[in-house]
Design a protein around this motif. Structure first.
Motif, PDB file in Angstrom:
ATOM      1  N   ARG A  11       0.873  -1.119   0.136  1.00  0.00           N
ATOM      2  CA  ARG A  11      -0.018   0.120   0.049  1.00  0.00           C
ATOM      3  C   ARG A  11       0.862   1.205  -0.177  1.00  0.00           C
ATOM      4  NH1 ARG A  11      -5.189   1.486   3.995  1.00  0.00           N
ATOM      5  NH2 ARG A  11      -5.724   3.215   2.953  1.00  0.00           N
ATOM      6  N   ASP A  26      -6.903   1.773  -1.271  1.00  0.00           N
ATOM      7  CA  ASP A  26      -7.642   1.701  -0.236  1.00  0.00           C
ATOM      8  C   ASP A  26      -7.669   0.248   0.264  1.00  0.00           C
ATOM      9  OD1 ASP A  26      -8.703   4.545  -0.085  1.00  0.00           O
ATOM     10  OD2 ASP A  26      -9.512   3.956  -1.918  1.00  0.00           O
ATOM     11  N   THR A  27      -8.530  -0.111   1.267  1.00  0.00           N
ATOM     12  CA  THR A  27      -8.768  -1.556   1.566  1.00  0.00           C
ATOM     13  C   THR A  27      -9.996  -1.841   1.121  1.00  0.00           C
ATOM     14  OG1 THR A  27      -9.254  -0.841   3.783  1.00  0.00           O
ATOM     15  CG2 THR A  27      -6.818  -1.477   3.210  1.00  0.00           C
ATOM     16  N   TYR A  28     -10.462  -3.113   1.062  1.00  0.00           N
ATOM     17  CA  TYR A  28     -11.815  -3.471   0.905  1.00  0.00           C
ATOM     18  C   TYR A  28     -11.974  -4.828   1.879  1.00  0.00           C
ATOM     19  CZ  TYR A  28     -10.557  -7.383  -2.430  1.00  0.00           C
ATOM     20  OH  TYR A  28      -9.781  -8.225  -3.306  1.00  0.00           O
ATOM     21  N   ILE A  30     -12.976  -8.581   2.747  1.00  0.00           N
ATOM     22  CA  ILE A  30     -13.152  -9.882   1.930  1.00  0.00           C
ATOM     23  C   ILE A  30     -14.054 -10.519   3.067  1.00  0.00           C
ATOM     24  CG2 ILE A  30     -12.167 -12.103   1.544  1.00  0.00           C
ATOM     25  CD1 ILE A  30      -9.602 -10.838   0.431  1.00  0.00           C
ATOM     26  N   THR A  35      -8.788  -8.021   5.094  1.00  0.00           N
ATOM     27  CA  THR A  35      -8.962  -7.001   4.298  1.00  0.00           C
ATOM     28  C   THR A  35      -8.102  -7.181   3.018  1.00  0.00           C
ATOM     29  OG1 THR A  35      -7.775  -5.717   5.520  1.00  0.00           O
ATOM     30  CG2 THR A  35     -10.052  -5.332   5.904  1.00  0.00           C
ATOM     31  N   ASP A  36      -8.275  -6.497   1.987  1.00  0.00           N
ATOM     32  CA  ASP A  36      -7.067  -6.600   0.972  1.00  0.00           C
ATOM     33  C   ASP A  36      -7.079  -5.240   0.620  1.00  0.00           C
ATOM     34  OD1 ASP A  36      -5.043  -8.206  -0.320  1.00  0.00           O
ATOM     35  OD2 ASP A  36      -6.790 -10.008  -0.381  1.00  0.00           O
ATOM     36  N   GLN A  38      -7.368  -2.373  -2.739  1.00  0.00           N
ATOM     37  CA  GLN A  38      -8.017  -1.978  -3.729  1.00  0.00           C
ATOM     38  C   GLN A  38      -7.397  -0.749  -4.492  1.00  0.00           C
ATOM     39  OE1 GLN A  38     -12.486  -1.860  -3.865  1.00  0.00           O
ATOM     40  NE2 GLN A  38     -12.168   0.287  -4.003  1.00  0.00           N
ATOM     41  N   THR A  40      -7.727   2.359  -7.109  1.00  0.00           N
ATOM     42  CA  THR A  40      -8.683   3.172  -8.182  1.00  0.00           C
ATOM     43  C   THR A  40      -7.889   3.923  -9.097  1.00  0.00           C
ATOM     44  OG1 THR A  40     -10.244   3.095  -6.347  1.00  0.00           O
ATOM     45  CG2 THR A  40     -10.617   4.715  -8.196  1.00  0.00           C
ATOM     46  N   VAL A  46     -11.052  -0.028 -11.540  1.00  0.00           N
ATOM     47  CA  VAL A  46     -10.871  -0.349  -9.926  1.00  0.00           C
ATOM     48  C   VAL A  46     -10.101  -1.771 -10.020  1.00  0.00           C
ATOM     49  CG1 VAL A  46     -11.860  -1.158  -7.568  1.00  0.00           C
ATOM     50  CG2 VAL A  46     -12.770   0.619  -9.000  1.00  0.00           C
ATOM     51  N   LYS A  48      -8.970  -4.935  -7.663  1.00  0.00           N
ATOM     52  CA  LYS A  48      -8.728  -5.452  -6.312  1.00  0.00           C
ATOM     53  C   LYS A  48      -7.594  -6.646  -6.176  1.00  0.00           C
ATOM     54  CE  LYS A  48     -13.522  -4.419  -5.117  1.00  0.00           C
ATOM     55  NZ  LYS A  48     -14.791  -4.844  -4.523  1.00  0.00           N
ATOM     56  N   ASN A  50      -5.862  -9.733  -4.392  1.00  0.00           N
ATOM     57  CA  ASN A  50      -6.036 -10.683  -3.469  1.00  0.00           C
ATOM     58  C   ASN A  50      -4.846 -11.323  -3.098  1.00  0.00           C
ATOM     59  OD1 ASN A  50      -7.101 -12.970  -1.974  1.00  0.00           O
ATOM     60  ND2 ASN A  50      -7.948 -13.906  -3.697  1.00  0.00           N
TER      61      ASN A  50
END
Length: 76
Positions: A11, A26-28, A30, A35-36, A38, A40, A46, A48, A50
């Motif tokens: 990050r 950012d994070t999203y 799961i 979290t993982d 993302q 943009t 976007v 994502k 993994n």
């Protein structure tokens, strides 16, 4: 490198690289505990990530601090 520290490292690299097409990192979520990342892009795409992990045969002991291993410099 444990997964959480690796995610923060990636990050930071993506945030500070200055690539003109990265609008944000950012994070999203799961699931409840994972979290993982993302990414943009400026064109609205976007991506994502993994990020997975693997452990040594004996497993990792998360009750202890992460052992940080560094490579010794090579003498010229």
């Amino acid at each position: 490198m444990w997964r959480d520290r690796f995610i923060e490292h990636v990050r930071t690299l993506l945030t500070e690289c200055g690539h003109p097409e990265i609008a944000g990192v950012d994070t999203y979520r799961i699931d409840d505990s994972v979290t993982d990342l993302q990414i943009t892009c400026t064109d609205g795409r976007v991506i994502k990530l993994n990020i997975v992990r693997s452990s040594p045969p004996a497993g990792d002991n998360y009750s202890q601090p992460e052992p940080i291993v560094t490579k010794a410099p090579i003498d010229a």
